[in-house]
Design a protein around this motif. Structure first.
Motif, PDB file in Angstrom:
ATOM      1  N   VAL A   1      -1.711  -9.292   0.792  1.00 40.74           N
ATOM      2  CA  VAL A   1      -1.254  -9.323   2.184  1.00 40.74           C
ATOM      3  C   VAL A   1       0.153  -9.901   2.296  1.00 40.74           C
ATOM      4  CG1 VAL A   1      -1.652 -10.437   4.426  1.00 40.74           C
ATOM      5  CG2 VAL A   1      -3.557  -9.405   3.195  1.00 40.74           C
ATOM      6  N   CYS A   2       0.468 -10.881   1.443  1.00 40.96           N
ATOM      7  CA  CYS A   2       1.755 -11.573   1.543  1.00 40.96           C
ATOM      8  C   CYS A   2       2.823 -11.011   0.608  1.00 40.96           C
ATOM      9  CB  CYS A   2       1.573 -13.062   1.260  1.00 40.96           C
ATOM     10  SG  CYS A   2       0.475 -13.886   2.439  1.00 40.96           S
ATOM     11  N   GLY A   3       2.424 -10.197  -0.365  1.00 43.67           N
ATOM     12  CA  GLY A   3       3.402  -9.596  -1.260  1.00 43.67           C
ATOM     13  C   GLY A   3       3.606 -10.311  -2.576  1.00 43.67           C
ATOM     14  N   PHE A   4       2.745 -11.290  -2.910  1.00 32.01           N
ATOM     15  CA  PHE A   4       2.863 -11.992  -4.183  1.00 32.01           C
ATOM     16  C   PHE A   4       2.256 -11.168  -5.321  1.00 32.01           C
ATOM     17  CE2 PHE A   4       2.759 -15.650  -1.188  1.00 32.01           C
ATOM     18  CZ  PHE A   4       3.919 -16.304  -1.593  1.00 32.01           C
ATOM     19  N   ARG A   5       2.738 -11.440  -6.532  1.00 29.77           N
ATOM     20  CA  ARG A   5       2.094 -10.889  -7.719  1.00 29.77           C
ATOM     21  C   ARG A   5       0.735 -11.561  -7.886  1.00 29.77           C
ATOM     22  NH1 ARG A   5       7.410 -11.862 -10.193  1.00 29.77           N
ATOM     23  NH2 ARG A   5       6.530 -13.803 -11.019  1.00 29.77           N
ATOM     24  N   VAL A   6      -0.222 -10.833  -8.435  1.00 32.37           N
ATOM     25  CA  VAL A   6      -1.529 -11.418  -8.728  1.00 32.37           C
ATOM     26  C   VAL A   6      -1.415 -12.181 -10.043  1.00 32.37           C
ATOM     27  CG1 VAL A   6      -3.960 -10.967  -9.203  1.00 32.37           C
ATOM     28  CG2 VAL A   6      -2.752  -9.608  -7.491  1.00 32.37           C
TER      29      VAL A   6
ATOM     30  N   TRP B   1       2.434 -16.541   7.466  1.00 34.39           N
ATOM     31  CA  TRP B   1       2.585 -15.253   6.772  1.00 34.39           C
ATOM     32  C   TRP B   1       4.060 -14.965   6.555  1.00 34.39           C
ATOM     33  CZ3 TRP B   1       5.339 -10.880   8.075  1.00 34.39           C
ATOM     34  CH2 TRP B   1       5.220  -9.805   7.176  1.00 34.39           C
ATOM     35  N   THR B   2       4.876 -15.209   7.571  1.00 34.39           N
ATOM     36  CA  THR B   2       6.306 -14.948   7.450  1.00 34.39           C
ATOM     37  C   THR B   2       6.918 -15.804   6.351  1.00 34.39           C
ATOM     38  OG1 THR B   2       6.305 -14.547   9.843  1.00 34.39           O
ATOM     39  CG2 THR B   2       8.443 -14.697   8.767  1.00 34.39           C
ATOM     40  N   LYS B   3       6.534 -17.079   6.281  1.00 35.22           N
ATOM     41  CA  LYS B   3       7.032 -17.942   5.213  1.00 35.22           C
ATOM     42  C   LYS B   3       6.577 -17.432   3.855  1.00 35.22           C
ATOM     43  CE  LYS B   3       7.247 -22.711   3.531  1.00 35.22           C
ATOM     44  NZ  LYS B   3       7.024 -24.140   3.849  1.00 35.22           N
ATOM     45  N   ALA B   4       5.301 -17.093   3.735  1.00 36.67           N
ATOM     46  CA  ALA B   4       4.785 -16.601   2.462  1.00 36.67           C
ATOM     47  C   ALA B   4       5.481 -15.308   2.049  1.00 36.67           C
ATOM     48  CB  ALA B   4       3.277 -16.383   2.564  1.00 36.67           C
ATOM     49  N   ARG B   5       5.739 -14.439   3.023  1.00 36.15           N
ATOM     50  CA  ARG B   5       6.411 -13.158   2.704  1.00 36.15           C
ATOM     51  C   ARG B   5       7.819 -13.414   2.179  1.00 36.15           C
ATOM     52  NH1 ARG B   5       8.016  -9.646   0.720  1.00 36.15           N
ATOM     53  NH2 ARG B   5       8.183  -7.442   1.233  1.00 36.15           N
ATOM     54  N   CYS B   6       8.503 -14.416   2.722  1.00 32.33           N
ATOM     55  CA  CYS B   6       9.834 -14.779   2.221  1.00 32.33           C
ATOM     56  C   CYS B   6       9.756 -15.253   0.773  1.00 32.33           C
ATOM     57  CB  CYS B   6      10.433 -15.889   3.082  1.00 32.33           C
ATOM     58  SG  CYS B   6      10.913 -15.406   4.746  1.00 32.33           S
ATOM     59  N   LEU B   7       8.803 -16.124   0.477  1.00 29.73           N
ATOM     60  CA  LEU B   7       8.693 -16.657  -0.882  1.00 29.73           C
ATOM     61  C   LEU B   7       8.273 -15.578  -1.867  1.00 29.73           C
ATOM     62  CD1 LEU B   7       7.071 -20.114  -0.105  1.00 29.73           C
ATOM     63  CD2 LEU B   7       9.459 -19.595  -0.577  1.00 29.73           C
ATOM     64  N   ALA B   8       7.444 -14.636  -1.415  1.00 31.40           N
ATOM     65  CA  ALA B   8       7.082 -13.505  -2.276  1.00 31.40           C
ATOM     66  C   ALA B   8       8.308 -12.660  -2.595  1.00 31.40           C
ATOM     67  CB  ALA B   8       6.007 -12.662  -1.601  1.00 31.40           C
TER      68      ALA B   8
ATOM     69  N   MET C   1      11.252 -13.741  -2.951  1.00 29.40           N
ATOM     70  CA  MET C   1      12.101 -14.491  -3.882  1.00 29.40           C
ATOM     71  C   MET C   1      11.356 -14.892  -5.148  1.00 29.40           C
ATOM     72  SD  MET C   1      14.247 -16.939  -1.238  1.00 29.40           S
ATOM     73  CE  MET C   1      12.807 -17.730  -0.513  1.00 29.40           C
ATOM     74  N   GLU C   2      10.120 -14.406  -5.309  1.00 27.69           N
ATOM     75  CA  GLU C   2       9.283 -14.781  -6.442  1.00 27.69           C
ATOM     76  C   GLU C   2       9.994 -14.461  -7.750  1.00 27.69           C
ATOM     77  OE1 GLU C   2       4.512 -14.472  -7.503  1.00 27.69           O
ATOM     78  OE2 GLU C   2       5.480 -12.851  -6.393  1.00 27.69           O
ATOM     79  N   GLY C   3       9.947 -15.384  -8.681  1.00 25.83           N
ATOM     80  CA  GLY C   3      10.636 -15.213  -9.948  1.00 25.83           C
ATOM     81  C   GLY C   3      11.999 -15.872  -9.975  1.00 25.83           C
ATOM     82  N   GLY C   4      12.539 -16.163  -8.793  1.00 23.14           N
ATOM     83  CA  GLY C   4      13.846 -16.801  -8.722  1.00 23.14           C
ATOM     84  C   GLY C   4      13.793 -18.229  -8.234  1.00 23.14           C
TER      85      GLY C   4
ATOM     86  N   ALA D   1      17.038 -12.213   4.901  1.00 22.26           N
ATOM     87  CA  ALA D   1      18.292 -12.587   4.259  1.00 22.26           C
ATOM     88  C   ALA D   1      18.049 -13.765   3.339  1.00 22.26           C
ATOM     89  CB  ALA D   1      19.348 -12.946   5.306  1.00 22.26           C
ATOM     90  N   ALA D   2      18.612 -13.719   2.140  1.00 17.61           N
ATOM     91  CA  ALA D   2      18.496 -14.813   1.183  1.00 17.61           C
ATOM     92  C   ALA D   2      19.798 -14.934   0.417  1.00 17.61           C
ATOM     93  CB  ALA D   2      17.337 -14.573   0.218  1.00 17.61           C
ATOM     94  N   SER D   3      20.331 -16.144   0.403  1.00 16.42           N
ATOM     95  CA  SER D   3      21.571 -16.405  -0.320  1.00 16.42           C
ATOM     96  C   SER D   3      21.553 -17.851  -0.808  1.00 16.42           C
ATOM     97  CB  SER D   3      22.793 -16.162   0.575  1.00 16.42           C
ATOM     98  OG  SER D   3      23.998 -16.461  -0.106  1.00 16.42           O
ATOM     99  N   GLY D   4      21.632 -18.039  -2.118  1.00 13.39           N
ATOM    100  CA  GLY D   4      21.551 -19.387  -2.657  1.00 13.39           C
ATOM    101  C   GLY D   4      20.209 -20.012  -2.339  1.00 13.39           C
TER     102      GLY D   4
END
Length: 253
Positions: A38-43, A193-200, A202-205, A229-232
């Motif tokens: 639902v949030c876009g994270f890798r399993v 959900w919005t916060k989790a979607r942002c972190l998903a 950027m996952e890996g970084g 948007a994500a920068s730094g």
């Protein structure tokens, strides 16, 4: 619990005297996979940094709907969330959860309180809730919209899907008809959900030990289009001309 939360509408308290609540939980991998989808994270066996917030939702509701919590829950606004993780949590672990409320304080438009969730000494989440009693809307310095990293098409059922995995079935997130009862023209996305979607996204970084701090701004109506948007160390989610979420992350010890 939702019925019990609705009955808190009659509260008129002005003090905070809620006892902490706790439990030890074991991760259900099927539920973890559903949340990740639902949030876009890798399993993975490594828990998403936002996942303990979901695991503790029942405890949070128990504390906030129980005696000693000062706010009536209908109408309370989740305005900010900060998570600090000192090490990755694994699906194989037993997780000792504790939820407490602290720092009841005045705000320009009402009163705020923090609901703090901890998983031992490895993870702490602080959700700030606002009970509006003053007039007007939140003000603040205008923020310029940054360059877009991705455009999200947010489906109309994301509130129901996230509600199913999180337990947070607040009517404002489920359907336009139920959202209108609370003053919204359409259903709105959950802030977490919005916060989790942002972190998903950027996952890996991101570092394994980190603090992620967000402020929830304008509601994200469903269905909708959002600009990520994500920068730094800064990230945000925008509508056409106003932010839905402003966030930042930093390494933690």
């Amino acid at each position: 619990m939702l019925l019990k939360a609705a009955l808190t509408s009659f509260r008129r308290g002005s003090t905070l005297d809620a006892a902490p609540v706790s439990a030890v939980v074991q991760v259900d991998r099927t539920h973890l996979a559903a949340y990740s989808a639902v949030c876009g994270f890798r399993v993975s066996d490594v828990l998403p940094v936002t996942y303990p917030q979901v695991l503790s939702f029942a405890l949070q509701m128990k504390l906030m709907s129980g005696p000693g919590f000062p706010f009536p829950l209908p109408g309370v606004v989740h305005v900010a969330n900060r998570i600090t993780q000192s090490r990755p949590l694994l699906a194989s672990e037993e997780l000792p959860l504790e939820v407490r409320a602290t720092d009841l304080r005045p705000h320009a438009h009402g009163t705020q309180v923090d609901v703090v969730t901890s998983v031992g000494d490895a993870w702490v989440g602080v959700s700030t809730y606002l009970r509006r009693t003053g007039g007007g809307s939140s003000s603040g310095a205008s923020v310029e919209r940054p360059e877009t990293s991705a455009v999200w098409r947010v489906p109309g059922d994301i509130g129901r899907r996230y509600g199913a995995v999180s337990g947070d079935r607040n009517p404002i997130h489920l359907h336009a008809l139920t959202a209108r009862l609370f003053g919204f023209r359409r259903a709105i996305a959950h802030g977490m959900w919005t916060k989790a979607r942002c972190l998903a996204a950027m996952e890996g970084g991101l570092p394994e030990a980190l603090t992620v701090d967000v402020q929830f701004k304008a509601p994200l109506s469903l269905p909708g289009k959002a600009f990520f948007a994500a920068s730094g160390t800064e990230f945000s989610v925008w509508g056409a001309n106003r932010p839905h979420l402003l966030g930042s992350w930093s390494p933690a010890p």
